[in-house]
Write an enzyme that holds these catalytic residues in place. Structure first.
Site, PDB file in Angstrom:
ATOM      1  N   HIS A  41       0.821  -1.227   0.000  1.00  0.00           N
ATOM      2  CA  HIS A  41       0.000   0.000   0.000  1.00  0.00           C
ATOM      3  C   HIS A  41       0.849   1.269   0.000  1.00  0.00           C
ATOM      4  CE1 HIS A  41       0.557  -0.363   4.328  1.00  0.00           C
ATOM      5  NE2 HIS A  41      -0.424  -1.244   4.487  1.00  0.00           N
TER       6      HIS A  41
ATOM      7  N   ASP B 230      -9.219   3.869  -2.629  1.00  0.00           N
ATOM      8  CA  ASP B 230     -10.528   4.257  -2.101  1.00  0.00           C
ATOM      9  C   ASP B 230     -10.691   5.766  -1.969  1.00  0.00           C
ATOM     10  OD1 ASP B 230      -8.814   4.707   0.023  1.00  0.00           O
ATOM     11  OD2 ASP B 230      -9.994   3.590   1.498  1.00  0.00           O
TER      12      ASP B 230
ATOM     13  N   HIS C 105      -7.208   6.657   1.545  1.00  0.00           N
ATOM     14  CA  HIS C 105      -5.828   6.333   1.902  1.00  0.00           C
ATOM     15  C   HIS C 105      -4.810   7.180   1.134  1.00  0.00           C
ATOM     16  CE1 HIS C 105      -7.591   2.805   3.832  1.00  0.00           C
ATOM     17  NE2 HIS C 105      -6.422   2.606   4.414  1.00  0.00           N
TER      18      HIS C 105
ATOM     19  N   ASP D  50      -7.349  -3.951   0.504  1.00  0.00           N
ATOM     20  CA  ASP D  50      -7.090  -3.954   1.947  1.00  0.00           C
ATOM     21  C   ASP D  50      -8.407  -4.093   2.703  1.00  0.00           C
ATOM     22  OD1 ASP D  50      -5.375  -4.002   4.119  1.00  0.00           O
ATOM     23  OD2 ASP D  50      -5.278  -1.823   4.328  1.00  0.00           O
TER      24      ASP D  50
ATOM     25  N   LEU E 194      -6.621   4.989  10.289  1.00  0.00           N
ATOM     26  CA  LEU E 194      -7.240   4.124   9.289  1.00  0.00           C
ATOM     27  C   LEU E 194      -6.890   2.670   9.578  1.00  0.00           C
ATOM     28  CD1 LEU E 194      -6.625   6.160   6.003  1.00  0.00           C
ATOM     29  CD2 LEU E 194      -8.840   5.656   7.042  1.00  0.00           C
ATOM     30  N   ALA E 195      -7.897   1.804   9.454  1.00  0.00           N
ATOM     31  CA  ALA E 195      -7.731   0.392   9.800  1.00  0.00           C
ATOM     32  C   ALA E 195      -8.286  -0.470   8.675  1.00  0.00           C
ATOM     33  CB  ALA E 195      -8.444   0.083  11.116  1.00  0.00           C
TER      34      ALA E 195
END
Length: 384
Positions: free
Chosen positions: A217, A249, A252, A276, A309-310
């Protein structure tokens, strides 16, 4: 052996170009060619696909789906549920991802991957072990109490399991994994990805020399491109060997940043899309847990209580539409980013395209890029 089938569509994308008014020839789970409708051999049963036929999507970073987070359910049944959930959005091959966890959970995940491979779970490609050998400074949502250096025991566990659970990928940080350990992982068959690291560009290049071929990422949880220190981002964009996953998205990574990176990337390594995705994909759940911590689902984002962010609340079909529209890419290039390029990144030569000899993994879409059906190995696994 079943009767060979020719799937007729107004347009078929083979991974490189579109074929008009053509038929995709499928025999015994493989592609045997693409021909004009009028030239389909008599022995093929013709089926009207009623839409666009494109290669099935390939996702190298999937943490969960269908209400299952792999860390919480590291079993073959959990893998089956995750694969089925993402097939509803056009993903025909995915790497189930284990986020940083304990050695016991890692071993359960390796066993689950082995069982899933033996059972030939539709859509299962292999395992991506994202941690625990990362940098605490760039931990993101990974639990810092579980992050640690790679020991001789860890290396032995990973190398002994290689080849038993499908494609093997692991994300590591140079802070906690030596170059010699990377060489051993690559020799065992792992695709080593750099991520969750604060390393400088010089170190990143050294790990490329040791055998790392991917970046996890890009832009997220890594050293950034600066005027006097390129960081991992700069190394990723300038090293031809590196293939870079991107969470597409819009949360991110900013779309302008993404566009700049795509223009800057030196090949043959490419920027490709990953979701992700977490357990909420295909469900209405608003919260779930990871390593005992609650993750909240709000406004298209997944975060810890502090806003970190998760993972992502997105599927690959939505990513396709976003990169096509927001980056103003041709549909052909957007499709490559979600299928061909990720397949190339891990050497999955039979995935991501519809050329002769490829696996019959394909998706039927409407003209406005809505899903009609998903096919894996020539079998329909989801129909809208």
């Amino acid at each position: 052996m079943t009767q060979p089938i020719a799937y007729h569509a107004s347009r078929i994308f083979d991974g490189e170009r579109f074929h008009e008014d053509a038929a995709l020839l499928v025999n015994d789970g493989s592609i045997t060619g693409i021909l004009p409708r009028a030239r389909v051999p008599a022995e093929f049963q013709v089926v009207e696909a009623e839409g666009l036929i494109v290669p099935g999507f390939v996702d190298l970073q999937v943490n969960g789906g269908g209400g299952v987070l792999f860390n919480n359910d590291p079993t073959a049944d959990g893998i089956r549920t995750i694969c089925a959930a993402h097939a509803k959005y056009g993903t025909t091959a995915l790497m189930v991802t284990l986020i940083t966890d304990t050695p016991a959970v890692r071993d359960m995940a390796l066993d689950a991957g082995r069982s899933a491979a033996e059972a030939q779970v539709p859509g299962y490609l292999g395992l991506h072990l994202e941690g625990p050998h990362l940098s605490v400074a760039r931990k993101g949502t990974h639990d810092p109490s579980l992050i640690r250096e790679m020991t001789a025991g860890d290396l032995a566990a990973l190398t002994s399991a290689a080849g038993t659970f499908g494609v093997a990928k692991t994300t590591i940080a140079p802070e906690n994994v030596t170059a010699d350990q990377v060489r051993a992982l690559v020799a065992a068959g792992y695709h080593v990805s750099l991520g969750h690291t604060d390393c400088n560009a010089e170190t990143a290049f050294a790990y490329v020399e040791a055998g790392a071929t991917l970046v996890t990422h890009i832009f997220n949880a890594m050293s950034q491109l600066q005027n006097r220190e390129p960081g991992l981002v700069g190394a990723a964009l300038s090293a031809p060997e590196l293939h870079c996953g991107l969470i597409a998205d819009g949360h991110h990574v900013d779309w302008t940043t993404t566009a700049v990176a795509m223009r800057a990337k030196v090949g043959p390594g490419r920027i490709f899309v990953v979701t992700d995705a977490m357990s909420c994909i295909g469900t209405e759940e608003e919260t779930f847990t990871l390593n005992g911590r609650t993750i909240y689902r709000r406004d298209g984002r997944l975060t810890l209580a502090d806003g970190t962010l998760a993972g992502a609340d997105i599927d690959m079909l939505a990513c396709l539409r976003l990169v096509h529209e927001r980056l103003e890419l041709s549909l052909e290039e957007a499709l490559r980013m979600v299928a061909l390029y990720p397949a190339h990144a891990i050497g999955a030569d039979s995935k991501g395209h519809l050329s002769e000899g490829a696996d019959a993994d394909f998706v039927v879409l409407t003209d406005d890029l809505r899903l009609r059906s998903t096919w894996i190995g020539g079998t329909c696994v989801h129909s809208a």
